[in-house]
Design a protein around this motif. Structure first.
Motif, short mmCIF file in Angstrom:
data_model
loop_
_atom_site.label_atom_id
_atom_site.label_comp_id
_atom_site.label_asym_id
_atom_site.label_seq_id
_atom_site.Cartn_x
_atom_site.Cartn_y
_atom_site.Cartn_z
N SER A 82 0.83 -1.20 0.00
CA SER A 82 0.00 0.00 0.00
C SER A 82 0.86 1.25 0.00
O SER A 82 2.02 1.22 0.36
CB SER A 82 -0.89 0.01 1.25
OG SER A 82 -1.68 -1.16 1.29
N SER B 263 0.26 5.82 12.30
CA SER B 263 -0.66 5.34 11.25
C SER B 263 -0.01 4.44 10.22
O SER B 263 -0.68 4.06 9.25
CB SER B 263 -1.30 6.54 10.54
OG SER B 263 -0.35 7.19 9.69
N VAL C 108 -3.31 1.70 7.65
CA VAL C 108 -4.17 0.98 8.60
C VAL C 108 -5.41 1.80 8.97
O VAL C 108 -6.21 1.36 9.81
CB VAL C 108 -3.39 0.60 9.88
CG1 VAL C 108 -2.24 -0.32 9.54
CG2 VAL C 108 -2.88 1.85 10.61
N LEU C 109 -5.59 2.96 8.36
CA LEU C 109 -6.71 3.84 8.71
C LEU C 109 -7.98 3.45 7.96
O LEU C 109 -7.92 2.85 6.89
CB LEU C 109 -6.35 5.29 8.42
CG LEU C 109 -5.10 5.84 9.12
CD1 LEU C 109 -4.90 7.31 8.75
CD2 LEU C 109 -5.19 5.68 10.63
N GLN C 110 -9.09 3.84 8.52
CA GLN C 110 -10.39 3.61 7.90
C GLN C 110 -11.01 4.98 7.60
O GLN C 110 -11.46 5.66 8.51
CB GLN C 110 -11.29 2.80 8.84
CG GLN C 110 -10.71 1.45 9.22
CD GLN C 110 -11.49 0.75 10.32
OE1 GLN C 110 -12.57 1.18 10.70
NE2 GLN C 110 -10.92 -0.33 10.84
N ASN C 111 -10.96 5.36 6.33
CA ASN C 111 -11.40 6.70 5.93
C ASN C 111 -10.68 7.79 6.73
O ASN C 111 -11.26 8.83 7.06
CB ASN C 111 -12.92 6.85 6.10
CG ASN C 111 -13.69 5.92 5.19
OD1 ASN C 111 -13.34 5.74 4.03
ND2 ASN C 111 -14.74 5.31 5.73
N TRP D 204 -9.52 7.52 9.80
CA TRP D 204 -9.68 7.37 11.25
C TRP D 204 -9.06 6.07 11.74
O TRP D 204 -8.94 5.10 10.99
CB TRP D 204 -11.16 7.38 11.62
CG TRP D 204 -11.82 8.70 11.37
CD1 TRP D 204 -12.47 9.09 10.23
CD2 TRP D 204 -11.88 9.82 12.26
NE1 TRP D 204 -12.93 10.38 10.36
CE2 TRP D 204 -12.60 10.85 11.59
CE3 TRP D 204 -11.41 10.05 13.55
CZ2 TRP D 204 -12.83 12.10 12.18
CZ3 TRP D 204 -11.66 11.28 14.14
CH2 TRP D 204 -12.36 12.29 13.46
N ASP D 205 -8.69 6.05 13.03
CA ASP D 205 -8.25 4.80 13.64
C ASP D 205 -9.47 3.89 13.83
O ASP D 205 -10.61 4.28 13.57
CB ASP D 205 -7.55 5.07 14.97
CG ASP D 205 -8.49 5.54 16.07
OD1 ASP D 205 -9.59 6.05 15.76
OD2 ASP D 205 -8.13 5.42 17.25
N HIS D 206 -9.24 2.67 14.29
CA HIS D 206 -10.33 1.69 14.35
C HIS D 206 -11.40 2.06 15.37
O HIS D 206 -12.52 1.55 15.31
CB HIS D 206 -9.76 0.30 14.67
CG HIS D 206 -9.23 0.15 16.07
ND1 HIS D 206 -8.00 0.67 16.45
CD2 HIS D 206 -9.76 -0.43 17.17
CE1 HIS D 206 -7.79 0.39 17.72
NE2 HIS D 206 -8.83 -0.26 18.18
N GLY E 121 -12.32 5.31 15.80
CA GLY E 121 -12.92 6.56 15.36
C GLY E 121 -12.61 7.74 16.26
O GLY E 121 -13.38 8.71 16.31
N TRP F 292 -7.32 13.29 5.35
CA TRP F 292 -6.41 12.61 6.28
C TRP F 292 -4.94 12.68 5.88
O TRP F 292 -4.06 12.64 6.73
CB TRP F 292 -6.83 11.16 6.46
CG TRP F 292 -6.73 10.30 5.23
CD1 TRP F 292 -7.70 10.11 4.30
CD2 TRP F 292 -5.61 9.52 4.81
NE1 TRP F 292 -7.27 9.27 3.31
CE2 TRP F 292 -5.99 8.88 3.61
CE3 TRP F 292 -4.34 9.29 5.33
CZ2 TRP F 292 -5.13 8.03 2.91
CZ3 TRP F 292 -3.47 8.45 4.64
CH2 TRP F 292 -3.86 7.83 3.45
#
Length: 209
Positions: free
Chosen positions: A17, A104, A109-112, A114-116, A118, A136
């Motif tokens: 990634s 990070s 490893v972020l989701q949109n 954010w961390d897991h 939020g 981000w």
């Protein structure tokens, strides 16, 4: 310690990634050995990531450098942006890269963004209480984050004027993550997070940040 399955999952994810930000400026614009206003990280002693009975392989300076190297591919696209923001705030770009790596893993490893949970946002994982701005991985995010980091360092300088520059930097790094209220004595800044960040920063300094 990172559980085995999670650790190797990170290896696979980070290895394939990269962030979405690309910058085309000539990297030679920024001096390779710029270290900002808060001391030369290459002269700071560090133990690296913490070791304990359950984590004897992925710890110490070797462990910090291993994780920093895993994140290098994801962080490289931001190198010129990191240097630009670092010079804006007189912060060593390698420190910024190290925080991004630890917080990070370069964003992979972020989701949109954010961390897991939020609770934290962006490459440098600002707490949502700071009301993060920008996307981000944007310049706006890094400017806000590094601006807050420098504010913390300067706050430590004011609060502890007799401390030396290394202590001020370590105090700022601690306060950036945990807040000013956690720092009362010099022992409060000799924490695992700071050792890990400094060790990663040295790695990134040797790799062009």
């Amino acid at each position: 310690m990172v559980p085995s399955a999670v650790f190797w999952g990170l290896v696979a994810l980070i290895g394939t990634s990269r962030g979405s930000y690309a910058h085309s400026m000539n990297p030679q614009v920024y001096p390779r050995h710029y270290h900002g206003c808060y001391g030369d990280i290459m002269t700071i002693e560090t133990f690296g990531a913490p070791c304990d009975i359950n984590n004897l392989m992925n710890c110490g300076i070797h462990g910090s450098e291993m994780f920093a190297e895993m994140d290098l591919k994801a962080i490289k696209p931001y190198r010129i942006l990191i240097k630009e923001v670092g010079q804006r705030y007189c912060i060593d770009p390698a420190i910024i890269a190290a925080i991004i790596s630890r917080e990070s893993h370069g964003g992979v490893v972020l989701q949109n963004g954010w961390d897991h949970r939020g609770q934290r946002f962006g490459l440098m994982q600002l707490d949502k209480a700071h009301h993060p701005i920008g996307t981000w991985d944007s310049k706006e995010h890094l400017l806000q984050s590094v601006g807050i980091l420098t504010e913390k360092i300067k706050a430590i300088q004011r609060k502890f004027p007799t401390w030396n520059p290394v202590q001020h930097l370590k105090g700022g790094l601690t306060a950036f993550k945990s807040g000013m209220g956690t720092i009362v004595t010099p022992e409060d800044i000799e924490v695992d997070l700071v050792d890990d960040v400094i060790a990663r920063a040295k790695f990134y300094k040797r790799h062009g940040f």
